[in-house]
Design an enzyme around this catalytic site. Structure first.
Site, PDB file in Angstrom:
ATOM      1  N   ASP A   2      82.792  95.608  60.063  1.00  0.00           N
ATOM      2  CA  ASP A   2      82.337  95.747  58.671  1.00  0.00           C
ATOM      3  C   ASP A   2      81.090  96.606  58.492  1.00  0.00           C
ATOM      4  O   ASP A   2      80.480  96.571  57.428  1.00  0.00           O
ATOM      5  CB  ASP A   2      82.100  94.358  58.060  1.00  0.00           C
ATOM      6  CG  ASP A   2      80.931  93.634  58.695  1.00  0.00           C
ATOM      7  OD1 ASP A   2      80.525  94.009  59.803  1.00  0.00           O
ATOM      8  OD2 ASP A   2      80.413  92.684  58.078  1.00  0.00           O
ATOM      9  N   GLU A   3      80.707  97.368  59.501  1.00  0.00           N
ATOM     10  CA  GLU A   3      79.495  98.195  59.396  1.00  0.00           C
ATOM     11  C   GLU A   3      79.707  99.549  60.044  1.00  0.00           C
ATOM     12  O   GLU A   3      80.391  99.645  61.062  1.00  0.00           O
ATOM     13  CB  GLU A   3      78.337  97.585  60.198  1.00  0.00           C
ATOM     14  CG  GLU A   3      77.758  96.349  59.660  1.00  0.00           C
ATOM     15  CD  GLU A   3      76.563  95.917  60.493  1.00  0.00           C
ATOM     16  OE1 GLU A   3      75.949  96.757  61.186  1.00  0.00           O
ATOM     17  OE2 GLU A   3      76.261  94.721  60.449  1.00  0.00           O
ATOM     18  N   ASP A  12      77.176  98.621  54.948  1.00  0.00           N
ATOM     19  CA  ASP A  12      77.513  97.246  55.320  1.00  0.00           C
ATOM     20  C   ASP A  12      78.393  96.657  54.220  1.00  0.00           C
ATOM     21  O   ASP A  12      77.977  96.600  53.064  1.00  0.00           O
ATOM     22  CB  ASP A  12      76.196  96.458  55.425  1.00  0.00           C
ATOM     23  CG  ASP A  12      76.364  95.153  56.157  1.00  0.00           C
ATOM     24  OD1 ASP A  12      75.812  95.025  57.243  1.00  0.00           O
ATOM     25  OD2 ASP A  12      77.057  94.274  55.625  1.00  0.00           O
TER      26      ASP A  12
END
Length: 377
Positions: A126-127, A11
């Site tokens: 974003d992960e 993350d």
DNA sequence: TCTGGGGTCCTAGGACCC
DNA sequence: TCTGGGGTCCTAGGACCC
């Protein structure tokens, strides 16, 4: 020893805000909030210095998309209305969202990870989940530490991301996706947590149930009403109790989740199911009095959906609309066509048919157009 | 200081067909 | 006259996630 399954969840830390800080390093350490419209661009002064808008005096319907950790110290968090954030941290810098820039850094960090570990599941901008099981070194024991090898691999991934982007990330490594998602938050920002199944009672059970990905606001309240607050509380309930109160499927899942059981595989390829565009107006619009403006926006949304479909090479067979009224009640209508469409006239027409089925007595806050049932052209 | 925008998945009822 | 199941598609809403 059989190879162990090691899944990482990675993350990026305060991703949008961190990307903005690369561009505006003078803001490092300051409370910065990303969100709102295009009105808050920094202004470059003749001397070369920049001035930034602050939250003070913000008026509008925007929400916080991301806040730096300095801004979070004031109680600001993503999803919060910007008006409320302004009350908490009026001096915080406000920057507009720049998705193109974030997508660029997203591609960079994912490509960097893929150099080390190629089995990746995309979970948004974003992960990611990463299967580390077959990465060289991951199964190594270092001294008496059977997790030493996988820890070193995960650290190498974090270093690689930092080198490639200048950005930090937090990583959780465990035997499955559910636990890794929880673990990546245990040492945020810029942390690494490795957990085995044996550590579930000590490290996972003390956490609130809402940390489980899949227990949202509604289920959280319902569980709290039954006195179930921690994952340990949930794990103490038997299957029959949970299925009785939450249904067979969700009840079973809750039981498994509380015990750290999750067999899901990584999904490394996926096709889009729908594409949509929606907009919240600056002020609520009235179907009759603001008809011209509504029509213009409606057509524009339909055209944007058409453009998106064509750019990605898809057509949709089900066209739908979404309206949110001034009381925040949301309605949807959709229409399945005989053949998939991607041109703006067809989408606009089908959306118009849907709109006829909606009672437009209340003022409208949001309007959206969607294409589902996608097929690749 | 009310609550963005883009998604996925699930449920449930009714239509329709065999 | 009244009775079946099962399966699939469509529609609407809602929970949840990033």
């Amino acid at each position: 020893m059989p190879p162990r399954r090691w899944i990482a969840h990675l993350d990026m830390d305060a991703f949008y805000a961190s990307v903005e800080l690369l561009r505006y390093p003078e803001l490092a350490g300051q409370p910065v909030v990303i969100g709102g419209g295009r009105r808050h661009q920094p202004v470059l002064l003749p001397g070369g210095t920049r001035t930034f808008s602050t939250l003070a005096g913000y008026a509008g319907r925007g929400v916080v998309t991301t806040a730096t950790y300095a801004a979070r110290d004031f109680g600001v968090h993503s999803g919060m209305g910007l008006m409320k954030a302004a009350a908490l941290a009026p001096q915080a810098v406000l920057l507009p969202v720049d998705f193109d820039q974030y997508r660029h850094y997203s591609r960079r960090f994912k490509a960097a990870v893929a150099e080390v570990a190629p089995v990746i599941e995309d979970r948004g901008i974003d992960e990611i989940y990463i299967d580390l099981s077959d990465v060289p070194g991951a199964q190594d024991t270092i001294g008496f530490d059977t997790t030493g090898g996988v820890r070193a691999v995960a650290q190498e991934i974090r270093n690689t991301v930092k080198r490639a982007t200048g950005l930090s990330c937090s990583v959780g490594v465990t035997p499955n996706k559910l636990l890794s998602k929880i673990a990546s938050e245990l040492d945020k920002p810029d942390g690494l947590t490795v957990l085995t199944q044996a550590e579930v009672p000590t490290r996972i059970w003390p956490l609130p149930v809402r940390r489980i990905n899949g227990i949202g606001p509604k289920a959280g309240v319902k569980l709290a009403d039954m006195g179930i607050r921690t994952i340990a509380d949930l794990a103490a309930k038997d299957r029959a109790f949970l299925t009785e109160h939450f249904g067979r499927s969700y009840g079973r899942w809750l039981h498994d989740a509380a015990h750290g059981v999750d067999d899901r595989l990584l999904v490394t390829h996926s096709e889009p199911v729908s594409m949509s565009r929606e907009t919240t107006f600056d002020r609520d619009l009235h179907a009759v009095r603001d008809r011209a403006e509504l029509t213009r926006i409606f057509t524009q949304l339909a055209e944007q959906v058409a453009t998106d479909l064509q750019k990605k090479g898809y057509a949709g067979r089900t066209i739908g609309i979404k309206l949110r009224f001034d009381d925040f009640k949301t309605v949807t209508r959709d229409l399945t066509l005989p053949e998939p469409v991607a041109d703006k006239a067809a989408i606009r027409h089908a959306a118009g048919q849907c709109l006829k089925r909606v009672d437009l007595a209340r003022r409208i806050r949001l309007l959206g157009v969607r294409a589902g049932g996608l097929v690749k052209l």
